[in-house]
Motif scaffolding. Structure first.
Motif, PDB file in Angstrom:
ATOM      1  N   THR A 404     -12.332  43.211 -39.840  1.00 22.11           N
ATOM      2  CA  THR A 404     -11.732  42.178 -38.990  1.00 22.11           C
ATOM      3  C   THR A 404     -12.568  41.792 -37.781  1.00 22.11           C
ATOM      4  OG1 THR A 404     -10.499  43.941 -37.882  1.00 22.11           O
ATOM      5  CG2 THR A 404      -9.369  42.746 -39.660  1.00 22.11           C
ATOM      6  N   VAL A 405     -13.130  42.789 -37.096  1.00 22.29           N
ATOM      7  CA  VAL A 405     -13.833  42.476 -35.847  1.00 22.29           C
ATOM      8  C   VAL A 405     -15.285  42.939 -35.832  1.00 22.29           C
ATOM      9  CG1 VAL A 405     -11.774  42.299 -34.410  1.00 22.29           C
ATOM     10  CG2 VAL A 405     -12.817  44.541 -34.768  1.00 22.29           C
ATOM     11  N   GLY A 406     -15.725  43.682 -36.838  1.00 21.68           N
ATOM     12  CA  GLY A 406     -17.148  43.907 -37.026  1.00 21.68           C
ATOM     13  C   GLY A 406     -17.757  45.153 -36.456  1.00 21.68           C
ATOM     14  N   PHE A 498      -6.807  30.961 -28.870  1.00 19.63           N
ATOM     15  CA  PHE A 498      -7.704  32.065 -29.211  1.00 19.63           C
ATOM     16  C   PHE A 498      -8.063  32.018 -30.696  1.00 19.63           C
ATOM     17  CE2 PHE A 498      -8.451  36.376 -30.765  1.00 19.63           C
ATOM     18  CZ  PHE A 498      -9.393  36.855 -29.867  1.00 19.63           C
ATOM     19  N   ILE A 499      -7.072  31.810 -31.532  1.00 17.13           N
ATOM     20  CA  ILE A 499      -7.310  31.776 -32.979  1.00 17.13           C
ATOM     21  C   ILE A 499      -8.237  30.629 -33.345  1.00 17.13           C
ATOM     22  CG2 ILE A 499      -6.195  31.392 -35.228  1.00 17.13           C
ATOM     23  CD1 ILE A 499      -3.701  32.840 -34.012  1.00 17.13           C
ATOM     24  N   ASP A 500      -7.992  29.450 -32.803  1.00 11.31           N
ATOM     25  CA  ASP A 500      -8.822  28.284 -33.123  1.00 11.31           C
ATOM     26  C   ASP A 500     -10.279  28.502 -32.737  1.00 11.31           C
ATOM     27  OD1 ASP A 500      -6.607  27.020 -34.112  1.00 11.31           O
ATOM     28  OD2 ASP A 500      -6.256  25.778 -32.327  1.00 11.31           O
ATOM     29  N   GLN A 501     -10.501  29.169 -31.610  1.00 15.20           N
ATOM     30  CA  GLN A 501     -11.878  29.345 -31.133  1.00 15.20           C
ATOM     31  C   GLN A 501     -12.578  30.545 -31.746  1.00 15.20           C
ATOM     32  OE1 GLN A 501     -12.243  29.542 -26.866  1.00 15.20           O
ATOM     33  NE2 GLN A 501     -14.488  29.678 -26.916  1.00 15.20           N
ATOM     34  N   TRP A 502     -11.816  31.627 -32.040  1.00 11.22           N
ATOM     35  CA  TRP A 502     -12.490  32.889 -32.325  1.00 11.22           C
ATOM     36  C   TRP A 502     -12.122  33.554 -33.660  1.00 11.22           C
ATOM     37  CZ3 TRP A 502     -16.584  33.639 -29.678  1.00 11.22           C
ATOM     38  CH2 TRP A 502     -16.669  33.243 -28.347  1.00 11.22           C
ATOM     39  N   TYR A 794     -17.127  42.462 -27.704  1.00 12.94           N
ATOM     40  CA  TYR A 794     -16.727  41.117 -28.140  1.00 12.94           C
ATOM     41  C   TYR A 794     -16.587  40.108 -27.002  1.00 12.94           C
ATOM     42  CZ  TYR A 794     -15.096  44.454 -31.691  1.00 12.94           C
ATOM     43  OH  TYR A 794     -15.001  45.501 -32.566  1.00 12.94           O
ATOM     44  N   THR A 795     -17.144  40.370 -25.846  1.00 16.83           N
ATOM     45  CA  THR A 795     -16.958  39.429 -24.737  1.00 16.83           C
ATOM     46  C   THR A 795     -17.618  38.084 -25.009  1.00 16.83           C
ATOM     47  OG1 THR A 795     -18.887  40.396 -23.629  1.00 16.83           O
ATOM     48  CG2 THR A 795     -16.709  41.212 -22.974  1.00 16.83           C
ATOM     49  N   ASP A 796     -18.640  38.063 -25.867  1.00 16.69           N
ATOM     50  CA  ASP A 796     -19.281  36.779 -26.199  1.00 16.69           C
ATOM     51  C   ASP A 796     -19.176  36.462 -27.684  1.00 16.69           C
ATOM     52  OD1 ASP A 796     -20.924  38.756 -27.087  1.00 16.69           O
ATOM     53  OD2 ASP A 796     -22.776  37.929 -26.247  1.00 16.69           O
ATOM     54  N   GLY A 797     -18.174  37.028 -28.337  1.00 19.13           N
ATOM     55  CA  GLY A 797     -17.977  36.765 -29.757  1.00 19.13           C
ATOM     56  C   GLY A 797     -18.031  38.035 -30.579  1.00 19.13           C
ATOM     57  N   PHE A 798     -17.766  37.893 -31.858  1.00 20.89           N
ATOM     58  CA  PHE A 798     -17.698  39.034 -32.771  1.00 20.89           C
ATOM     59  C   PHE A 798     -18.995  39.129 -33.579  1.00 20.89           C
ATOM     60  CE2 PHE A 798     -13.450  37.741 -31.693  1.00 20.89           C
ATOM     61  CZ  PHE A 798     -12.781  38.933 -31.483  1.00 20.89           C
ATOM     62  N   PRO A 799     -19.387  40.322 -34.006  1.00 14.99           N
ATOM     63  CA  PRO A 799     -20.687  40.496 -34.658  1.00 14.99           C
ATOM     64  C   PRO A 799     -20.715  40.036 -36.117  1.00 14.99           C
ATOM     65  CG  PRO A 799     -19.571  42.604 -34.521  1.00 14.99           C
ATOM     66  CD  PRO A 799     -18.705  41.622 -33.798  1.00 14.99           C
ATOM     67  N   PHE A 800     -20.316  38.779 -36.325  1.00 13.02           N
ATOM     68  CA  PHE A 800     -20.459  38.123 -37.607  1.00 13.02           C
ATOM     69  C   PHE A 800     -21.362  36.897 -37.402  1.00 13.02           C
ATOM     70  CE2 PHE A 800     -16.177  40.135 -37.988  1.00 13.02           C
ATOM     71  CZ  PHE A 800     -16.477  40.997 -39.035  1.00 13.02           C
ATOM     72  N   GLU A 801     -21.770  36.284 -38.495  1.00 17.38           N
ATOM     73  CA  GLU A 801     -22.748  35.207 -38.403  1.00 17.38           C
ATOM     74  C   GLU A 801     -22.293  34.071 -37.501  1.00 17.38           C
ATOM     75  OE1 GLU A 801     -25.147  32.691 -41.693  1.00 17.38           O
ATOM     76  OE2 GLU A 801     -24.785  34.797 -42.185  1.00 17.38           O
ATOM     77  N   LYS A 804     -17.202  34.678 -35.161  1.00 16.60           N
ATOM     78  CA  LYS A 804     -15.739  34.667 -35.259  1.00 16.60           C
ATOM     79  C   LYS A 804     -15.239  35.896 -36.001  1.00 16.60           C
ATOM     80  CE  LYS A 804     -14.746  29.724 -35.025  1.00 16.60           C
ATOM     81  NZ  LYS A 804     -13.985  28.608 -35.664  1.00 16.60           N
ATOM     82  N   ALA A 805     -14.075  36.394 -35.562  1.00 14.25           N
ATOM     83  CA  ALA A 805     -13.419  37.498 -36.254  1.00 14.25           C
ATOM     84  C   ALA A 805     -12.762  36.981 -37.532  1.00 14.25           C
ATOM     85  CB  ALA A 805     -12.383  38.135 -35.341  1.00 14.25           C
ATOM     86  N   LYS A 806     -12.283  37.923 -38.357  1.00 16.80           N
ATOM     87  CA  LYS A 806     -11.694  37.564 -39.640  1.00 16.80           C
ATOM     88  C   LYS A 806     -10.305  38.184 -39.775  1.00 16.80           C
ATOM     89  CE  LYS A 806     -16.274  37.805 -41.812  1.00 16.80           C
ATOM     90  NZ  LYS A 806     -17.092  38.482 -42.847  1.00 16.80           N
TER      91      LYS A 806
END
Length: 983
Positions: A404-406, A498-502, A794-801, A804-806
């Motif tokens: 989910t969050v990497g 939050f969901i729309d952005q991340w 995750y302050t600047d995003g999640f560690p996916f390409e 975004k989280a999943k």
């Protein structure tokens, strides 16, 4: 004058900038001005009992520690009547405390009464010392209380009530001679005291002191009470004032520095990662001293970290290598042991291939040792058959977070948990398994209004303290989590921005929740629809939610999916990326996080790069100059199956009592008997060692250097305090010796070099080095190449390409349940005072006298139905085996639920009952899913819970010291008032 950020405060004519809300005494302490302060401790805040910090503010005398700076003020600390008030307060303290520093075990340059009086320049006291005529309380296992030396500063009460929040200690202000009391005025040993030792840590003098210090610290302190009294009287007659007394005592104190070593270390028990100084004299461990700047724990400790060190000097330690000759072990030298090991390993590899060998690393060993264990497996042997005990507990939580969050670790720090507006704990007996972390939650709830929701089968301490306590049916947490999440979405209460952005995959996830209606959840979990709605509304009513979970979630068939559901709920409500929010899978062992981080896993290199990743693998191949397998190896569960199947012929286990802690003991030990060659490396001759061909003597953390990584992803350094006992050696040196004999001369001279190699290869640790980890400095991964760490993920995003989280859909299909024959459910978990199977804590006499054995918790209603009473002996039988134990009847469990603590390696060991059922994603054993039948062997007997166990105590909650009760006494006079009267 005041601007937006600072307030000007004038102290003795000089101007200083203060922050709004800053404590006045804290500000004074940042200047060159000196104000006496005995009851004040920065970690405790103002207590206002000692009156020594008297100052004048705006023409009025007041206690500096009790003043909060809200506006400009004029402060004087040196004017004559202020000094007179300070002296009056010091004299009042010395009326309660007899100075005999030279023959006091507390005279270690840390006695705050001694230091304050000396700095103030007080030569004589106007009020002679008066004995309170109370006996010393020596009843406890680990510390004693001397009322005659107690100044009633209340630090011990404050730390017990509002930091540890065990709420045992009080000051009885109503007595003619007030004193500290335990519970409703019982001896220490009969109280609710959990022996965390924080009272001894904060005591400013020798009133509460560790027993291991008595007669050991000083050069002239090992005397019988009568002789000690004579020495005190002689000293007082010979020395006309405090000046000569302090001169002699200071000299003696400095002499102690030559023989008492103070070494920073990291606790070797749970995953909280407490750090402290351990005081040693020769091989004696005198005391453990936590520091205010300890990043995970501050001044806090628990019974194990503070007092559970007897195992280090246990006579049961293995001190020489052992080789099995027939039915006996024979002591040999290292050269022979290593030569024998390498020949047997080589023979197996040559005949059956590298994958016929397996390696299990230790969550008690250091990061550097985990790195070398996986390097031995991969580089030297050529197999990915490497795992560690995170497979038994935390792998499902890691899986859920990876999905989910990497990142497979806590979202933030313990401070973030404390900062949350709502904490939800699921399947976590936090107060016993992670007591120092639990104290942060208890403190936030008690003092700052944090909401605490607890989901568990048992009514343990956190359940008793919770704002709401819920008891879903065993293994059904996924259902209520999904139903609550579905309700939030159905009602439009999700955090849409939050969901729309991340967050990705919202619609697919929403569809997957169709099954999880409130009605379905009520049927499966036993939690009513109304209550589920209330839970949902409470979760979205606050801004910051943190969820903590542990083995009550992970050790189920659906452990990974339930962990995923937790993260899904946090994503839907926007509870990531900010302080005070996030997911916190509480790691059980001191280095279970680090052991996996540094590569002791069958599918990951250090830093969680997949062995199937060509780029990652090529990097290690170039560094190690070998070809590496791209196929994931066997985990420790699969290794046992492979032994039975004849495919795994040799096994090397470090620091893990696998034959007790793995599920289905009979199946596991039968596998050990089939091995061609079995190496066990440990401190003691454990149950697992009994099946070994070679046993190698390792050392505990106090006898080596390295790093541990705690539950917060915090890497912390430990230093060597003692020499290895006998011929035992650190794991990293043993592994180097074996690798060298097998043709790989690694040549490390210090663990720092191992860390440097790992950091050069694993991006997650790129900037980690020992220079940044000196003393109490720490780093939380990921650590950038420049040494910048990441306390909050995750302050600047999640560690996916796409950053975004999943949201990850999960289902529910639980193949488990009791039946007519196996009609009882057995839950299991940790106890506060013992750790895991007790291989270390049972070596402590102080702990064992409190809790000598494990027990079986039975509800009163079940006991009545089965006709048994306290102390009954019963036999529990599952499909896998049977265990016997003694019954403790309690309301902690209900109905047909039983509970067995993990701390038994005898006939009550829980894994005689567990089978081979596992979490479908990670192969983590479903330890918590055990159906049994009960046979009564004896209907009643002696209680397994001794009279002096803290669970029999009677807590006395209150806010702090209740200093107002002191001020209301007829014999109390405010020093400022007395000075003005005398003037």
């Amino acid at each position: 004058m005041q601007d937006q950020e600072h307030i000007i405060v004038t102290i003795n004519g000089a101007e200083y900038l203060a922050k709004p809300g800053q404590n006045l005494l804290d500000l004074i302490n940042t200047t060159a001005e000196s104000v006496p302060q005995i009851c004040y401790n920065e970690s405790l805040g103002p207590i206002q009992t000692c009156d020594t910090c008297m100052v004048e503010v705006g023409g009025e005398m007041t206690r500096a520690c009790g003043m909060t700076i809200e506006t400009s003020m004029n402060v004087n600390t040196t004017i004559d009547y202020v000094k007179s008030a300070q002296k009056e307060a010091l004299d009042t303290i010395l009326e309660k405390h007899e100075l005999y520093c030279t023959v006091c075990d507390y005279n270690n340059e840390t006695c705050e009464i001694h230091n304050t009086v000396a700095e103030f320049g007080l030569e004589h006291q106007s009020k002679p010392f008066k004995s309170k005529e109370y006996e010393i309380d020596n009843s406890g296992s680990f510390y004693r209380y001397d009322p005659d030396q107690c100044i009633l500063c209340g630090r011990c009460v404050e730390v017990c009530q509002d930091v540890e929040v065990n709420e045992t200690l009080l000051i009885d202000w109503d007595r003619e001679q007030p004193r500290v009391v335990w519970d409703n005025d019982v001896p220490i040993d009969q109280s609710s005291c959990v022996s965390c030792g924080q009272c001894a840590t904060v005591c400013p003098c020798n009133a509460i002191m560790e027993k291991d210090m008595i007669g050991e610290a000083g050069y002239m302190t090992d005397h019988k009470p009568g002789l000690l009294r004579s020495m005190i009287d002689l000293t007082k007659k010979a020395e006309p004032g405090y000046g000569p007394l302090f001169a002699v005592s200071d000299t003696e104190a400095s002499m102690r520095e030559e023989r008492i070593e103070k070494t920073k270390t990291v606790c070797t028990y749970c995953g909280v990662g407490c750090t402290f100084d351990v005081w040693t004299k020769d091989r004696k461990i005198l005391k453990v001293v936590p520091q205010q700047h300890s990043p995970a724990n501050g001044i806090s400790t628990c019974i194990k970290g503070k007092f559970g060190w007897d195992y280090v000097n246990s006579e049961e330690r293995i001190t020489k290598p052992l080789i099995r000759r027939g039915d006996q072990f024979e002591e040999v030298e290292w050269d022979e042991a290593i030569s024998y090991i390498t020949k047997r390993i080589t023979d197996i590899k040559d005949e059956h291939g590298p994958d016929a060998l397996g390696f299990i690393s230790s969550s008690k060993a250091t990061n550097e040792e985990s790195y070398l264990m996986q390097k031995l497996a991969r580089q030297v042997i050529g197999t990915n058959n490497i795992d560690n005990c995170s497979r038994y507990c935390q792998a499902p939580a890691t899986k859920g977070l990876f999905r989910t969050v990497g990142h497979g670790g806590d979202s933030g720090s313990i401070n973030d948990i404390a900062e949350a507006e709502m904490v939800i704990t699921i399947g976590s007996n936090t107060a016993e398994s992670h007591p120092v972390l639990a104290s942060r939650i208890k403190r936030s709830q008690k003092l700052f209004g944090q909401k605490l929701f607890v989901f568990d089968l048992r009514k343990h301490e956190m359940a008793e303290r919770a704002d709401r306590f819920f008891q879903p049916k065993s293994g059904t947490d996924l259902v209520w989590l999904s139903a609550v999440t579905k309700y939030i979405i159905d009602q439009g209460l999700e955090n849409r921005p939050f969901i729309d952005q991340w967050v990705n995959d919202f619609e697919a996830y929403k569809e997957s929740l169709e099954k999880f209606t409130l009605a379905y959840a009520e049927k499966i979990t036993g939690i009513s629809q109304e209550t589920l709605i209330e839970i949902a509304k409470q979760v979205v009513s606050v801004d910051k939610v943190a969820i903590c979970w542990a083995m009550g979630v992970t050790q189920h068939q659906l452990g990974s999916d339930t962990s995923t559901a937790i993260s899904n709920l946090l994503l839907v409500t926007g509870n990531y990326m900010r302080s005070g929010t996030g997911a916190y899978p509480l790691r059980g062992h001191n280095n279970v996080q680090g052991c996996s981080d540094f590569g002791s896993m069958p599918d990951f290199f250090p830093g969680y790069e997949k062995v199937s990743d060509n780029n990652a693998r090529k990097k290690y191949e170039n560094a190690w100059n070998v070809e590496l397998s791209s196929e994931p190896g066997k985990d420790n569960h699969q290794m046992i199956h492979a032994i039975h199947g004849g495919k795994l012929r040799g096994l090397y286990v470090i620091g893990e009592d696998t034959g007790i802690v793995d599920s289905n003991i009979n199946y596991v030990t039968d596998a050990f008997k089939k091995l061609d060659f079995f190496i066990v490396q440990d401190l003691f001759l454990t149950k697992t060692c009994e099946y070994a061909d070679v046993v190698l003597p390792a050392v505990p953390s106090l006898e080596k250097e390295g790093t541990f990584t705690n539950t917060e992803r915090r890497i912390q350094r430990l230093y060597q305090a003692l020499d290895p006992l006998g011929d035992s050696m650190p794991d990293w040196q043993i592994l180097m010796g074996i690798a060298k004999e097998l043709g790989y001369d690694w040549g490390y001279k210090h663990p720092s070099e191992i860390m440097d190699e790992s950091a050069a290869l694993a991006p997650l640790f790129a900037g980690v080095n020992y220079d940044l980890l000196t003393e109490y400095n720490s780093l939380q991964w990921p650590v950038a190449a420049d040494g910048t760490d990441t306390p909050l993920l995750y302050t600047d995003g999640f560690p996916f390409e796409d950053k975004k989280a999943k949201l990850f859909p999960v289902g529910f299909d639980l193949d488990y349940g009791m039946n007519e024959e196996y009609d009882l459910h057995v839950n299991n978990g940790r106890l506060l005072e013992h750790f895991h199977e007790g291989n270390m804590t049972y070596k402590s006499k102080g702990i064992s006298r409190k809790t000598p054995n494990a027990f079986i918790e039975v509800s009163s209603e079940l006991a009545k139905k089965r006709g048994i009473e306290e102390g009954a002996k019963v036999k529990l039988t599952s499909v896998a085996g049977y265990a016997t134990g003694i019954v403790h009847i309690t309301d902690r469990v209900r109905g047909k639920e039983l509970f067995i603590p993990l701390n038994d390696n005898g006939k009550s060991a829980i894994n005689y009952l567990t089978d081979n059922t596992v979490d479908k994603e990670t192969n983590t054993p479903a330890y918590k899913e055990i159906a049994v039948k009960m046979e009564v062997l004896k209907k009643k007997g002696k209680s397994p819970l001794p009279f002096n166990n803290h669970r029999r105590g009677n807590r006395q909650p209150q806010m702090g010291v209740r200093v107002d009760r002191k001020w209301e006494r007829d014999d109390y006079t405010f020093p400022g008032s007395k000075v003005k009267q005398d003037g």
